[in-house]
Design a protein around this motif. Structure first.
Motif, PDB file in Angstrom:
ATOM      1  N   UNK A  71     -78.981  30.855 -23.516  1.00  0.00           N
ATOM      2  CA  UNK A  71     -79.374  29.850 -24.505  1.00  0.00           C
ATOM      3  C   UNK A  71     -79.757  30.568 -25.794  1.00  0.00           C
ATOM      4  N   UNK A  72     -78.766  30.876 -26.623  1.00  0.00           N
ATOM      5  CA  UNK A  72     -78.982  31.701 -27.816  1.00  0.00           C
ATOM      6  C   UNK A  72     -78.148  31.164 -28.979  1.00  0.00           C
ATOM      7  N   UNK A  73     -78.639  31.396 -30.194  1.00  0.00           N
ATOM      8  CA  UNK A  73     -77.894  31.020 -31.388  1.00  0.00           C
ATOM      9  C   UNK A  73     -76.570  31.762 -31.482  1.00  0.00           C
ATOM     10  N   UNK A  74     -76.448  32.910 -30.772  1.00  0.00           N
ATOM     11  CA  UNK A  74     -75.214  33.681 -30.843  1.00  0.00           C
ATOM     12  C   UNK A  74     -74.041  32.961 -30.186  1.00  0.00           C
ATOM     13  N   UNK A  75     -74.314  32.006 -29.309  1.00  0.00           N
ATOM     14  CA  UNK A  75     -73.235  31.191 -28.737  1.00  0.00           C
ATOM     15  C   UNK A  75     -72.510  30.458 -29.853  1.00  0.00           C
ATOM     16  N   UNK A  78     -70.634  32.786 -32.298  1.00  0.00           N
ATOM     17  CA  UNK A  78     -69.360  33.279 -31.773  1.00  0.00           C
ATOM     18  C   UNK A  78     -68.293  32.186 -31.771  1.00  0.00           C
ATOM     19  N   UNK A  79     -68.719  30.939 -31.576  1.00  0.00           N
ATOM     20  CA  UNK A  79     -67.777  29.827 -31.590  1.00  0.00           C
ATOM     21  C   UNK A  79     -67.283  29.527 -33.004  1.00  0.00           C
ATOM     22  N   UNK A  80     -68.177  29.551 -33.976  1.00  0.00           N
ATOM     23  CA  UNK A  80     -67.842  29.145 -35.335  1.00  0.00           C
ATOM     24  C   UNK A  80     -67.116  30.228 -36.108  1.00  0.00           C
ATOM     25  N   UNK A  81     -67.561  31.476 -35.947  1.00  0.00           N
ATOM     26  CA  UNK A  81     -66.970  32.589 -36.700  1.00  0.00           C
ATOM     27  C   UNK A  81     -66.677  33.719 -35.716  1.00  0.00           C
ATOM     28  N   UNK A  97     -68.058  46.876 -30.815  1.00  0.00           N
ATOM     29  CA  UNK A  97     -67.266  46.027 -29.932  1.00  0.00           C
ATOM     30  C   UNK A  97     -67.402  44.577 -30.355  1.00  0.00           C
ATOM     31  N   UNK A  98     -66.264  43.889 -30.330  1.00  0.00           N
ATOM     32  CA  UNK A  98     -66.186  42.486 -30.701  1.00  0.00           C
ATOM     33  C   UNK A  98     -66.133  41.649 -29.436  1.00  0.00           C
ATOM     34  N   UNK A  99     -66.812  40.512 -29.447  1.00  0.00           N
ATOM     35  CA  UNK A  99     -66.899  39.657 -28.267  1.00  0.00           C
ATOM     36  C   UNK A  99     -66.084  38.383 -28.490  1.00  0.00           C
ATOM     37  N   UNK A 255     -68.804  39.464 -42.191  1.00  0.00           N
ATOM     38  CA  UNK A 255     -69.703  40.490 -42.718  1.00  0.00           C
ATOM     39  C   UNK A 255     -71.129  39.959 -42.807  1.00  0.00           C
ATOM     40  N   UNK A 256     -71.271  38.741 -43.332  1.00  0.00           N
ATOM     41  CA  UNK A 256     -72.604  38.160 -43.442  1.00  0.00           C
ATOM     42  C   UNK A 256     -73.227  37.977 -42.060  1.00  0.00           C
ATOM     43  N   UNK A 257     -72.448  37.521 -41.105  1.00  0.00           N
ATOM     44  CA  UNK A 257     -72.970  37.320 -39.752  1.00  0.00           C
ATOM     45  C   UNK A 257     -73.347  38.654 -39.115  1.00  0.00           C
TER      46      UNK A 257
END
Length: 309
Positions: A71-75, A78-81, A97-99, A255-257
């Motif tokens: 349960x994280x904002x990173x979900x 990763x979906x949006x950008x 590494x890219x996820x 880059x911003x993310x």
């Protein structure tokens, strides 16, 4: 795509330095049990086989983002950008590494993808250096098998005339992709990628053409467009201005993310640009403190000066 998938699977299975495989397993182990499905090695270090003092490039493929992050904002990030990018170190080696989820990895290697970044990379040589099981390895190969036909579809639509050398077609494809991102690359980069292993690209040409959206035949070392495809070619040409615009904006967004996920990201940006463009950029302390603002200030000057395009 069976023939191409087989060729991709064979290439993925070529052995690498054991230290890389151990590094990949360490990255996979950082995620909850069952989330990590595959780790794939690609990029300049794969081609040069130089590891010390370099930044290795990995993709971590996960079952889905919630399994990876909880349960994280990173979900949502990763979906949006896609993808999220993280730094890693292990036993004296460094990597980023890219996820990507398995769903996104498959989608972004196809011609329907709205950016070039994934299929541009995975149409090049790659190695599967860790997988959860044989089924995960098979899914990775199937996803990657979409990349080369997507690259050649774009290249075929932008041929000068109806026939060209097979290697020239690959070079044209990579030139298109470099023009659809903000890249710190020299003007001959697309040729140097192909020149590193021309036999590999010649081997892949026939199978990749068979799955391309635009039909062409391979006669010896020459690729020839088949007649009656004017509408398909025009449609492919029409989508590239949008790919270029979106690709450059997505570069800025990633880059911003990365400033929130990647410690020292702005220093890595400077290192990458200096390495590829021959510049001597030095990051100032305030840019490290506010990396998003620092990058936004830095990028217009680099673009205007031609360091990135």
């Amino acid at each position: 795509m069976a023939s191409l998938t087989k060729s991709v699977a064979e290439e993925l299975a070529i052995p690498v330095d054991p230290r890389i495989a151990v590094f990949a397993a360490d990255i996979a182990a950082r995620y909850p049990d069952g989330a990590a499905q595959a780790v794939i090695f690609y990029g300049s270090c794969l081609r040069s086989e130089k590891l010390e003092g370099e930044m290795l490039d990995f993709y971590l493929i996960v079952s889905d983002y919630r399994a990876a992050y909880g349960d994280s904002w990173m979900v949502r990030a990763n979906e949006m950008i896609p993808p999220n990018v993280f730094p890693a170190q292990h036993d004296g080696l460094a990597a980023k590494y890219a996820v990507l989820s398995e769903h996104d990895f498959h989608r972004l290697n196809r011609v329907e993808a709205d950016t070039v970044s994934v299929w541009a990379r995975f149409s090049q040589p790659t190695r599967l250096i860790w997988s959860r099981d044989e089924a995960a390895a098979d899914r990775a190969a199937e996803a990657i098998a979409g990349a080369a036909p997507t690259l050649l579809t774009g290249a075929l639509a932008h041929m000068e005339g109806d026939e060209c050398d097979a290697l020239e077609l690959w070079e044209r494809g990579y030139a298109l992709t470099y023009g659809a991102e903000l890249r710190a690359e020299r003007s001959n980069r697309s040729q140097s990628v192909v020149d590193f292993d021309p036999d590999r690209y010649r081997r892949f040409t026939r199978a990749a053409l068979a799955d391309a959206r635009i039909q062409a035949e391979l006669d010896g070392d020459s690729v020839r467009l088949l007649p009656g495809q004017e509408a398909t070619i025009a449609a492919e040409q029409k989508r590239w201005p949008a790919l270029r615009r979106r690709g450059k904006w997505m570069t800025l967004a990633r880059l911003a993310k990365a400033s929130a996920t990647y410690a020292g990201g702005i220093d890595y940006l400077a290192w990458k640009i200096n390495r590829h463009a021959g510049t001597e950029i030095a990051i100032k302390p305030w840019q490290r403190k506010w990396p998003i603002l620092g990058a936004l200030v830095l990028l217009p000057r680099l673009i205007a000066g031609g360091a990135i395009k």
